[in-house]
Design an enzyme around this catalytic site. Structure first.
Site, PDB file in Angstrom:
ATOM      1  CE1 TYR A   1      39.688  45.348  51.791  1.00  0.00           C
ATOM      2  CE2 TYR A   1      39.690  43.332  50.510  1.00  0.00           C
ATOM      3  CZ  TYR A   1      39.200  44.081  51.555  1.00  0.00           C
ATOM      4  OH  TYR A   1      38.234  43.572  52.365  1.00  0.00           O
TER       5      TYR A   1
ATOM      6  CG  ASP B   1      37.889  52.754  52.307  1.00  0.00           C
ATOM      7  OD1 ASP B   1      38.676  51.846  52.663  1.00  0.00           O
ATOM      8  OD2 ASP B   1      36.659  52.613  52.317  1.00  0.00           O
ATOM      9  CG  ASP B   2      40.609  49.291  50.657  1.00  0.00           C
ATOM     10  OD1 ASP B   2      39.969  48.723  49.765  1.00  0.00           O
ATOM     11  OD2 ASP B   2      40.249  49.274  51.849  1.00  0.00           O
TER      12      ASP B   2
ATOM     13  CB  SER C   1      42.850  47.772  53.725  1.00  0.00           C
ATOM     14  OG  SER C   1      41.459  47.936  53.717  1.00  0.00           O
TER      15      SER C   1
ATOM     16  CB  CYS D   1      46.630  41.761  36.519  1.00  0.00           C
ATOM     17  SG  CYS D   1      44.876  41.673  36.043  1.00  0.00           S
TER      18      CYS D   1
ATOM     19  CG  ASN E   1      44.974  32.416  46.048  1.00  0.00           C
ATOM     20  OD1 ASN E   1      43.823  32.805  45.890  1.00  0.00           O
ATOM     21  ND2 ASN E   1      45.981  33.247  46.162  1.00  0.00           N
ATOM     22  N   GLY E   2      43.150  31.087  43.387  1.00  0.00           N
ATOM     23  CA  GLY E   2      43.044  31.644  42.046  1.00  0.00           C
ATOM     24  C   GLY E   2      41.746  31.247  41.399  1.00  0.00           C
TER      25      GLY E   2
ATOM     26  CB  CYS F   1      39.218  45.181  38.353  1.00  0.00           C
ATOM     27  SG  CYS F   1      40.691  45.364  39.363  1.00  0.00           S
TER      28      CYS F   1
ATOM     29  N   GLY G   1      40.589  34.696  53.394  1.00  0.00           N
ATOM     30  CA  GLY G   1      39.374  33.901  53.245  1.00  0.00           C
ATOM     31  C   GLY G   1      38.846  33.499  54.598  1.00  0.00           C
TER      32      GLY G   1
ATOM     33  CB  CYS H   1      38.304  40.345  39.170  1.00  0.00           C
ATOM     34  SG  CYS H   1      39.742  39.239  39.282  1.00  0.00           S
TER      35      CYS H   1
ATOM     36  CB  CYS I   1      41.922  31.078  48.492  1.00  0.00           C
ATOM     37  SG  CYS I   1      40.213  30.705  48.079  1.00  0.00           S
TER      38      CYS I   1
ATOM     39  CB  CYS J   1      46.527  40.574  41.459  1.00  0.00           C
ATOM     40  SG  CYS J   1      45.093  41.344  42.223  1.00  0.00           S
TER      41      CYS J   1
END
Ligand code: SF4
Length: 469
Positions: free
Chosen positions: A245, A348-349, A286, A436, A102-103, A439, A28, A385, A2, A239
């Site tokens: 990404y 790739d990312d 990306s 963080c 956003n979150g 993931c 988004g 996540c 977002c 994050c």
């Protein structure tokens, strides 16, 4: 994901908000909206689609006012429903409140239950409405807006960058771990903008002042920004996927250039996971910065094997696997002359489910590549996540189920190499304890039921002490 933005200025702001949201479109693509205040009423418009589709000709002229906010949505909590499109707009006790977020809150259900018990009726399934309910409830009970924000931040848990407009005054606050990005800047001729990423500021000609500090709230009013530090932590938990990404490569987040991080991951990846090949190519877009880093360090020529159709959205944020697979074919077309008879390093990312990687590798082989070595600018994603990214369940994450060797076989790459966690952290340039990596490690920066916590120690500090600009 977002994207959010808010502007207060001495000029009509709907056009600037439009361009700010346009610059945040990568965060988004499901829906979006704008609310503005003209000193009397709130004007609002929102809908499904891209910003350019929602605000067709004539709509922006109706959004008059010199203060406003907007949102581009990537659905997480609440699902894809018209009532969950933001901004949310409320009227209560002679107040008007518009809010964007956003979150992802991890205690939404408890808070909903608590406020429903007090007679509050929710009209959406979004966690953002819970934030609005807490703020409104505090204001109704006679608390100042600073007290309301402080109370809200002490009671919501998870990741949040929030902008809200109360009676035409703009406020913003960021979670104490700083998981989601939020920054603000100023216009040369007066006024301020707060937004998820610095590219939104660039798009409207505003100068970046700084990031909103984790645990801080700011009030943007008539040429002034008043900051308040509400909460503090031993260390933040930004994050890492913003750098890998999510964010645009031309953004600067928490003082760090996203492009530079991505390029450094490529440099380090070339050292950690070398390959013998004829060309290095990104999976656009990306993977591009990392591929330039890989090519410059390995000495293998950089040549694009895949060209992106820019009018197809990001495949990761499409809602079904079938749509994602179709989108890969529509989105990426190989440059036959660059790959026929060649050994190709593709950069790739990330790898999520593995299906997109398998399709891309098959496509490059179909156009004549002899070998396809996949190099990935993130460590394997092994855990979900809970903080705002719609990664699938553990079972669907290919790297949770399989070793790197098994993943290589499944995606039919000649070889597969990920950057190490240490390499990624080195590329970002801040300590592990400031990030963080939930993931990637299965350890999260705050307590989540059934998961391991990597303690960051959130504390309240003097809630009304000005931190000074
Ligand atoms: S778990 Fe992963 S995607 Fe989610 S906030 Fe943490 S680093 Fe970002």
């Amino acid at each position: 994901m977002c994207g959010i933005a808010g502007i207060v200025a001495n000029f009509e702001i709907s056009g600037s908000l439009y361009w700010a949201l346009h610059a945040l479109q990568h965060r988004g693509q499901e829906s979006g909206g704008i609310s503005t205040y003209d000193n009397e009423i709130v004007h609002k418009y929102k809908g499904f689609g891209l910003v350019s589709e929602i605000f067709a000709s004539g709509i922006l002229q109706n959004l008059s006012g010199k203060t406003g906010l907007g949102h581009v949505r990537y659905p997480t909590t609440g699902g894809s429903k018209p009532e969950n499109i933001q901004p949310f707009n409320f009227l209560f006790r002679n107040h008007s409140l518009s809010i964007v977020h956003n979150g992802n809150l991890i205690n939404t259900n408890e808070l909903r239950h608590e406020y429903e018990g007090r007679g509050h009726i929710f009209s959406t399934t979004s966690d953002t409405e819970v934030i609005a309910a807490i703020l409104a409830n505090e204001i109704i009970h006679g608390h100042t807006i600073d007290e309301a924000i402080s109370f809200c931040m002490r009671n919501i848990r998870g990741s949040y960058a929030v902008i809200f407009m109360l009676d035409g005054v703009l406020y913003a606050f960021r979670d104490p771990l700083g998981i989601k990005p939020l920054c603000f800047g100023e216009f040369e001729n007066g006024g301020h903008i707060v937004a998820s990423e610095s590219v939104a500021l660039d798009a409207v000609g505003a100068k970046l002042l700084r990031d909103v500090v984790p645990g801080e709230s700011i009030c943007l009013k008539a040429g002034n920004v008043s900051p308040h530090r509400i909460m503090t932590v031993k260390s933040p938990a930004h994050c890492v996927f913003e750098y890998i990404y999510f964010a645009r490569a031309d953004s600067v987040i928490d003082g760090i250039s996203v492009y530079d991080v991505r390029q450094k991951t490529g440099v380090l990846l070339a050292g950690e996971s070398p390959a013998k090949a004829d060309i290095v190519s990104p999976v656009p877009d990306s993977g591009t910065a990392a591929a330039t880093g890989y090519a410059s360090t390995s000495g293998i020529p950089f040549r694009e094997a895949l060209i992106k159709n820019r009018y197809i959205g990001r495949t990761f944020i499409m809602s079904t696997q079938t749509k994602r697979e179709m989108a890969v074919r529509m989105k990426l077309n190989p440059v036959r002359g660059h790959i026929t008879g060649k050994s190709v390093v593709l950069v790739d990312d990330s790898i999520v489910r593995g299906t997109t990687s398998r399709h891309i590798i098959a496509l490059v082989r179909e156009f004549g590549a002899n070998e396809v070595h996949l190099r990935v600018a993130s460590p394997p994603i092994i855990a979900p996540c809970y903080l705002g990214t719609d990664f699938p369940t553990r079972e669907e994450l290919i790297s949770n189920r399989k070793s790197v060797v098994e993943v290589r076989k499944a995606i039919e790459a000649t070889s597969l190499g990920h950057i190490s966690l240490e390499g990624l952290i080195k590329a970002i340039g801040v300590p592990y304890s400031h990030l963080c990596t939930g993931c990637l490690t299965g350890k999260y920066p705050l307590a989540i039921d059934g998961e391991e916590e990597d303690f960051h120690g959130i504390e309240m500090i003097d809630p009304y002490k000005s931190s000074g600009l």
